[in-house]
Scaffold this active site. Sequence first.
Site, PDB file in Angstrom:
ATOM      1  N   ASP A  16       0.882  -1.166   0.000  1.00 45.66           N
ATOM      2  CA  ASP A  16       0.000   0.000   0.000  1.00 45.66           C
ATOM      3  C   ASP A  16       0.921   1.218   0.000  1.00 45.66           C
ATOM      4  O   ASP A  16       1.515   1.561   1.014  1.00 45.66           O
ATOM      5  CB  ASP A  16      -0.885  -0.044   1.264  1.00 45.66           C
ATOM      6  CG  ASP A  16      -1.615   1.272   1.531  1.00 45.66           C
ATOM      7  OD1 ASP A  16      -1.603   2.171   0.659  1.00 45.66           O
ATOM      8  OD2 ASP A  16      -2.209   1.397   2.627  1.00 45.66           O
ATOM      9  N   LYS A  79       3.048  11.421  -3.662  1.00 47.91           N
ATOM     10  CA  LYS A  79       2.015  10.713  -4.432  1.00 47.91           C
ATOM     11  C   LYS A  79       1.083  11.705  -5.132  1.00 47.91           C
ATOM     12  O   LYS A  79       0.505  11.396  -6.171  1.00 47.91           O
ATOM     13  CB  LYS A  79       1.236   9.809  -3.483  1.00 47.91           C
ATOM     14  CG  LYS A  79       0.208   8.919  -4.145  1.00 47.91           C
ATOM     15  CD  LYS A  79      -0.275   7.873  -3.156  1.00 47.91           C
ATOM     16  CE  LYS A  79      -1.502   7.134  -3.623  1.00 47.91           C
ATOM     17  NZ  LYS A  79      -1.922   6.129  -2.633  1.00 47.91           N
ATOM     18  N   GLU A 185      -7.289   0.708  -4.075  1.00 50.99           N
ATOM     19  CA  GLU A 185      -7.204   0.612  -2.615  1.00 50.99           C
ATOM     20  C   GLU A 185      -8.503   0.124  -1.958  1.00 50.99           C
ATOM     21  O   GLU A 185      -8.469  -0.804  -1.145  1.00 50.99           O
ATOM     22  CB  GLU A 185      -6.724   1.950  -2.034  1.00 50.99           C
ATOM     23  CG  GLU A 185      -5.231   2.139  -2.307  1.00 50.99           C
ATOM     24  CD  GLU A 185      -4.754   3.580  -2.270  1.00 50.99           C
ATOM     25  OE1 GLU A 185      -5.473   4.446  -1.756  1.00 50.99           O
ATOM     26  OE2 GLU A 185      -3.647   3.838  -2.777  1.00 50.99           O
ATOM     27  N   ASP A 213     -12.689   5.127   2.101  1.00 47.31           N
ATOM     28  CA  ASP A 213     -11.256   5.138   2.408  1.00 47.31           C
ATOM     29  C   ASP A 213     -10.746   6.568   2.401  1.00 47.31           C
ATOM     30  O   ASP A 213     -10.656   7.199   1.345  1.00 47.31           O
ATOM     31  CB  ASP A 213     -10.522   4.276   1.356  1.00 47.31           C
ATOM     32  CG  ASP A 213      -8.998   4.278   1.528  1.00 47.31           C
ATOM     33  OD1 ASP A 213      -8.479   4.980   2.432  1.00 47.31           O
ATOM     34  OD2 ASP A 213      -8.320   3.578   0.755  1.00 47.31           O
TER      35      ASP A 213
END
Length: 542
Positions: A16, A79, A185, A213
């Site tokens: 992850d 990211k 994810e 999430d």
Amino acid sequence: MSKPRGAETTTAIGIDLGTTYSCVAAWFHEHNRVEIIPNEQGNKITPSCVAWDGTRLLVGESAKNQITRNPNNTLFDVKRLMGNRFRDIRVQEDIKSWPFKVTEGNERKPMIVFEHDSHENRSYSPEEISSMILKNLKEAAEAYLGKKVTDAVITVPAYFSDKQRQATKDAGALAGLNVMRLISEPTSAAIAYGLDKSADLYCPKDKNVFVFDMGGGTFDVSLLNISKAGTISVKAVGGDTHLGGEDFDREMVKYCAQEFKDKVNKDVSENARAMMRLKVACEKAKRDLSSTTETSIEVDSLFEGTDFSKKMSRARFEKLNGRFFEKCIEHVENCLRDANIHKNDVDDVVIVGGSTRIPKVQQMLIEFFDGKRLCKSINADEAVAYGAAVLAEKLSGSRNVVVQNLVLEDVTPLSLGIWASVGGMSLDVQDMSVVIPRNTPIPVTRDHMYVTNHDNQTCMKIKVYQGESKKTENNIFLDKFTLDGIPPSPAGKQAIKVCFSIDANGILNVSAQVVSTGKKRSKAIASAAVNRLIHLMKKKLS
Ligand code: ADP
Ligand code: MG
């Protein structure tokens, strides 16, 4: 840290790669289950941080620990740059809030610069920085497993575009990993959830599961159906690749900096070190406010010897970030609408990601689902890596029946289409002709016929876009290419078949073919030249 003795372990890991924290896991054959792999410090999550301290490159905890001392050369949130262009508005906004320097590189890429380096070539692409984090996780896994790791499943936000996915794959290759699959994810979290439920009984009935999430940088929602037989099919995804805990921290920092200015008439915003110390204090206060209703933000000698101290209530925090929280609920609504499922038909609401610990976020979700209890049985920090490790095990040919039976059906998060210099589809200059609509199950291949626009037209320009706007200018431009060799004919007489195909990673390939002659051009869209990147990186690090 003790290593499990004699464990027959797979070399395929699940990663992850988060905006703020990353996590790595693997399937342990001996225990017939996934284990989360601790880092060197013994922690199961690792900050997605990379730093240059003047002599050494630091990754993970060691990088984060020195962030207030070395703010200009400590990278985080990278990211948020993956697969994006330097000039994107949101990239520009992020850059303003970061203490490290980002410049525009080749192909409009953002490049991150380690500042006090005299070598001008020490600037890094987001893929290169991410690869350092991936390499760190790979090494932690190798140390723990006691063997070399080559294969990995890496997770990406469901709402990542083709370019962002491609950049993640490239980062994996740079880290020396064979990326077996990219997985969304929330889908990964759903695997963890599905297996968790299977502990007693393997899903007594088909279930509609809503995964929410919310981490540090991205926000993802997903509606999935988990069948009795173990098929997890994604019905719809949604979210925002630029919404999360980092934004809440930033609002708090802005508020505190203004307070400081009003009180002592000093502007801290130009001082990177002071701003970083304030950010660290605000993030801590934010976490406190998830379990208490009031806290204080204190920074000794914040700026020019003046201390900062401010009480912060949960109510104030919620007000500061109210608009972000409301946006989340809009995404929940849209996702259910796309899945064509009423909220009453949702069996379980699963929450993952650090920011779902915020009471207001939970409260809004519970209210939206008319008082439904949220499912917290899976670990909010580890579920995503856990699911990725299960998939990695499956792809390496597992002997475990539950893992073998697992089937994943994912969807494409954003519509894909073209603008082309052809007629027949009444394409205006700016019109987007959608070839694959969003939330179409993948892998998928779709084609569309176009005809020539002008008499004796011999070539056709094709521009590929991703997004929901009818106008291409508002969507993400992915790539372009030209198909030539069309036999001269009157307008409308030559047909061109444009074919889009999306693989299991969600990565797109586009081809165009002159129907009458069979002449074809294909393009793997936005695929970066990984070998060139590897070469460049080796050069820089040596
Ligand atoms: P990502 O997947 O984006 O890396 P994570 O899921 O690891 O993110 O979540 C990290 C975010 O969660 C950070 O912004 C962190 O401040 C926030 N967070 C962690 N714990 C809490 C808490 N108790 N209350 C509020 N926010 C929290
Ligand atoms: Mg995450």
